[in-house]
Design a protein around this motif. Structure first.
Motif, PDB file in Angstrom:
ATOM      1  N   GLN A 131       0.839  -1.208   0.000  1.00  0.00           N
ATOM      2  CA  GLN A 131       0.000   0.000   0.000  1.00  0.00           C
ATOM      3  C   GLN A 131       0.869   1.250   0.000  1.00  0.00           C
ATOM      4  O   GLN A 131       0.619   2.197  -0.762  1.00  0.00           O
ATOM      5  CB  GLN A 131      -0.899   0.009   1.235  1.00  0.00           C
ATOM      6  CG  GLN A 131      -2.013  -1.015   1.246  1.00  0.00           C
ATOM      7  CD  GLN A 131      -2.810  -0.964   2.538  1.00  0.00           C
ATOM      8  OE1 GLN A 131      -2.250  -0.782   3.621  1.00  0.00           O
ATOM      9  NE2 GLN A 131      -4.112  -1.130   2.437  1.00  0.00           N
ATOM     10  N   CYS A 132       1.883   1.273   0.846  1.00  0.00           N
ATOM     11  CA  CYS A 132       2.787   2.422   0.903  1.00  0.00           C
ATOM     12  C   CYS A 132       3.514   2.604  -0.429  1.00  0.00           C
ATOM     13  O   CYS A 132       3.693   3.732  -0.899  1.00  0.00           O
ATOM     14  CB  CYS A 132       3.783   2.232   2.051  1.00  0.00           C
ATOM     15  SG  CYS A 132       5.001   3.559   2.204  1.00  0.00           S
ATOM     16  N   GLN A 168      -3.344   5.990   3.803  1.00  0.00           N
ATOM     17  CA  GLN A 168      -3.208   4.532   3.859  1.00  0.00           C
ATOM     18  C   GLN A 168      -3.911   3.992   5.097  1.00  0.00           C
ATOM     19  O   GLN A 168      -3.771   4.532   6.195  1.00  0.00           O
ATOM     20  CB  GLN A 168      -1.732   4.134   3.891  1.00  0.00           C
ATOM     21  CG  GLN A 168      -1.501   2.636   4.049  1.00  0.00           C
ATOM     22  CD  GLN A 168      -0.044   2.277   4.270  1.00  0.00           C
ATOM     23  OE1 GLN A 168       0.836   3.148   4.237  1.00  0.00           O
ATOM     24  NE2 GLN A 168       0.233   1.011   4.513  1.00  0.00           N
TER      25      GLN A 168
END
Length: 398
Positions: A352-353, A381
């Motif tokens: 996700q990051c 996030q």
């Protein structure tokens, strides 16, 4: 005053169906870690501390994985926080920079999973989810596997309270599968019609198979740095600042709200988001792109409300108005999310990051959210693990 934290390098593997590729977790970690180091333009010996996340594996698997990158004697910790494991490793790596202990840290996560639904591996001791399951079974009809039952129960409750429909959940699956077509790292890259999403095998109503995240193999890695490190190594052009971050675990309200949504973490998510907005000095209306924890479509829907994208009960309106895809108010899960990108537990938060870093840099190719790459673009996030812990992080191009 806390030191600033910057993302300076990201990398990940393609997420794969378990057993589809002849590799082991050290191979995954080497691939993701090497890509992150190359992205940052530094050697492994610049890393001063490492946090490695995985859920399934023997103790010190983290060391074995990271030794593929080098053996420099730096502190390496092994992290397990269920589905939020990757972002927990990220949280610890950021904390070390924020507190001034180190100038450059690595968060790495991986998973080598068994095919099929998640099961307990330790049947001779208390299941950490037992209290949650027992409380949920009093609210909704119990079913196995446990994970789709838990999130399906939250979805059913939302339908009963607010009139949300089966189609609302299916539209989330449709959106995320459509987004993943442009993600070369995604486990699935097939677009389905809304009817195919709805007609897929029912796992636990309202969740069909194409609204559930698959078990996956894969790895992700993120390198964090202090402002001094960014300046010293000339990384300002690619650095992404982490402008807010919070971890929240279960509160008394998880069990006293008499709510399936609370039992799967909605209030944890709400509190973590509130803290991040306060730290960063902005609100959800300022965010351009979001990667959130859509382990099931029901969780994406209730998380819209937890993150403040809309009031409780109004998530269906966001979906019907296409507010969470390209051309809408936000683009949620441009990567395809967990539903289509895949969900190797220890790697998910780091993937996700990585996606949000590419979005803010303007290097996400066909997935690019234009507003994210503009000056002042903000990304959010959200990663949750039941039992429980949620990590919410906010980013802005430095």
């Amino acid at each position: 005053m806390a030191n600033k934290v910057y993302v300076v390098g990201v990398g990940m593997t393609k997420f794969e169906k378990p057993g589809a590729k002849d590799w082991d977790y050290p191979d995954m970690a080497r691939e993701a870690g090497t890509r992150a180091l190359e992205d940052a333009g530094i050697a492994y010996d610049a890393i001063q501390q490492v946090h490695v996340g995985y859920v399934y594996g023997d103790s010190t698997s983290g060391q074995r994985a990271v030794y593929e990158l080098g053996k420099t004697g730096v502190p390496i910790t092994n992290v397990n926080n269920n589905c939020s494991t990757g972002s927990t490793a990220l949280y610890l790596a950021a904390q070390a920079i924020r507190g001034g202990l180190y100038d450059c840290t690595l968060a790495l996560g991986f998973e080598k999973m068994q095919p099929g639904s998640l099961t307990s591996h330790f049947d001779d001791r208390t299941n950490p989810m037992l209290d949650h399951l027992m409380a949920l079974a009093e609210l909704q009809e119990f079913s196995l596997p446990a994970a789709p039952f838990m999130f399906g129960a939250a979805g059913r409750e939302h339908m009963e309270r607010y009139g949300t429909t089966l189609e609302h959940f299916a539209k989330i699956g449709f959106k995320n599968h459509k987004h993943s077509v442009n993600n070369p790292y995604a486990q699935f890259q097939t677009e389905y019609t809304l009817e195919q999403i709805q007609d897929a095998p029912m796992i636990y109503s309202p969740l069909t198979k194409l609204q559930c995240s698959p078990t996956s193999d894969g790895s992700g890695a993120v390198i964090l740095a202090s402002e001094a490190f960014v300046d010293k190594h000339g990384l300002a052009d690619q650095a992404v600042e982490m402008i807010g971050q919070s971890m929240v675990t279960d509160m008394e309200s998880t069990f006293t709200d008499n709510s399936a949504q609370s039992l799967v973490g909605k209030e944890m998510s709400r509190e973590a988001a509130r803290q991040v907005y306060e730290q960063a000095g902005f609100g959800p209306e300022d965010v351009a792109v979001i990667e959130l924890h859509d382990c099931f479509s029901a969780n994406e829907l209730i998380t819209y409300e937890a993150l403040g994208l809309c009031a409780d009960g109004e998530a269906g309106k966001l979906i019907d108005n296409d507010d969470t895809t390209y051309g809408g108010r936000w683009v949620v899960n441009p990567s395809g999310g967990l539903i289509s990108k895949g969900h190797p537990l220890g790697a998910t938060g780091l993937a996700q990051c990585s996606e949000l870093t590419w979005q803010l840099r303007g290097t996400a190719d066909k997935r690019q959210v234009e507003r994210a790459a503009q000056a002042g673009g903000i990304a959010l996030q959200h990663n949750i693990g039941l039992g429980g812990a949620v990590v919410v992080s906010a980013y802005r191009r430095a």
